[in-house]
Design an enzyme around this catalytic site. Sequence first.
Site, PDB file in Angstrom:
ATOM      1  CG  HIS A   1      -7.455  -3.183  -1.802  1.00  0.00           C
ATOM      2  ND1 HIS A   1      -6.857  -2.074  -0.941  1.00  0.00           N
ATOM      3  CD2 HIS A   1      -6.694  -4.095  -1.427  1.00  0.00           C
ATOM      4  CE1 HIS A   1      -5.881  -2.338  -0.461  1.00  0.00           C
ATOM      5  NE2 HIS A   1      -5.547  -3.492  -0.598  1.00  0.00           N
TER       6      HIS A   1
ATOM      7  CG  ASP B   1      -3.301  -5.121  -2.838  1.00  0.00           C
ATOM      8  OD1 ASP B   1      -3.132  -4.340  -2.054  1.00  0.00           O
ATOM      9  OD2 ASP B   1      -4.212  -6.012  -2.470  1.00  0.00           O
TER      10      ASP B   1
ATOM     11  CG  HIS C   1       0.360  -9.641  -2.724  1.00  0.00           C
ATOM     12  ND1 HIS C   1       0.250  -8.161  -3.086  1.00  0.00           N
ATOM     13  CD2 HIS C   1      -0.303  -9.536  -1.258  1.00  0.00           C
ATOM     14  CE1 HIS C   1      -0.572  -7.575  -2.354  1.00  0.00           C
ATOM     15  NE2 HIS C   1      -1.073  -8.290  -1.479  1.00  0.00           N
TER      16      HIS C   1
ATOM     17  CG  HIS D   1      -1.961  -1.172   1.366  1.00  0.00           C
ATOM     18  ND1 HIS D   1      -2.728  -1.347   2.418  1.00  0.00           N
ATOM     19  CD2 HIS D   1      -1.981  -2.168   0.405  1.00  0.00           C
ATOM     20  CE1 HIS D   1      -3.265  -2.605   2.121  1.00  0.00           C
ATOM     21  NE2 HIS D   1      -3.130  -3.061   0.879  1.00  0.00           N
TER      22      HIS D   1
HETATM   23 ZN   LIG Z   1      -3.938  -4.576  -0.165  1.00  0.00          ZN
END
Ligand SMILES: [Zn+2]
Length: 285
Positions: A235, A239, A262, A78
């Site tokens: 969001h 990311d 991720h 973030h």
């Molecule tokens: Zn996040």
Amino acid sequence: MNVMRHTIAREISISGIALHAGVTVTMTLSPAPAGQGVMFVRGDLGATQIPARYDLVGETRLGTVIQKDGASVGVIEHLMAAVAGAALDDLTVTLDGPEPPILDGDALSYLTLIQKAGLKSQGVPRHAIEILKPVSVTQKDATASLSPASGTVYEFEIEFAAAAIGRQSFALDFSPESFAQAIAPARTFGFVKELEGLRAMNLAHGATLENTLALDDSGVVNKGLMRFPDEFVRHKILDAIGDMALAGAPILGRFRGLRSGHATNNALLRALFADSSAFRLVPLS
Ligand SMILES: [Zn+2]
């Protein structure tokens, strides 16, 4: 987009709770020399330095963790998204704990802090990574790709069984302005039924109804916190922008994510840099 490298004009600090560790962490952002990039410093671990680079990413289960010399910093995505959104290149981030404070669970909290510190030109040209041919990574049902484009574009699609999320897609023509308005305010989210299991694994100790959109079978528990009806996919773009910032320079190209997280985002950068014919460094103009 800035054509010169920038750092921040003055040092600034903030304290808050760490999302996973649950401890209070103080974070100090400091100006850095031209060309340094983003450097994390664990002030509590003998000032160990960890550059914010894709090839130092270890754990990616619930947040992107970078590690070096036995020290690590978690949930950097973030803050890294805010750094990319602010077109900030050189920055030192000193922490007295294992993660930046999660603050409001968004990137806007960090962006506001960076704006308070102000930007300062380094007087050195800024370079971008231009994508020359498509690179794609698929892991289970997740796919992420980069392909040539005239600017920087993020496209994302998610599909969750939870009715409150369902299928959502979003496309962002990336600029500091569009990032600040459409992406930076989007908060992180999690499922109430997973919370106990996460805490048993020593995760999410700092997740609260003030910093995380919490979902249960009936929907979003803390609906009053929501800033967009499609906040979840926004969001995921936040990311992805944070994860792509670990390339070390802005990317000129189109990022596409399908249920990507991720791990897949990091695998994409590793695939990109493994193929020297897929990109080139160009000065921004
Ligand atoms: Zn996040």
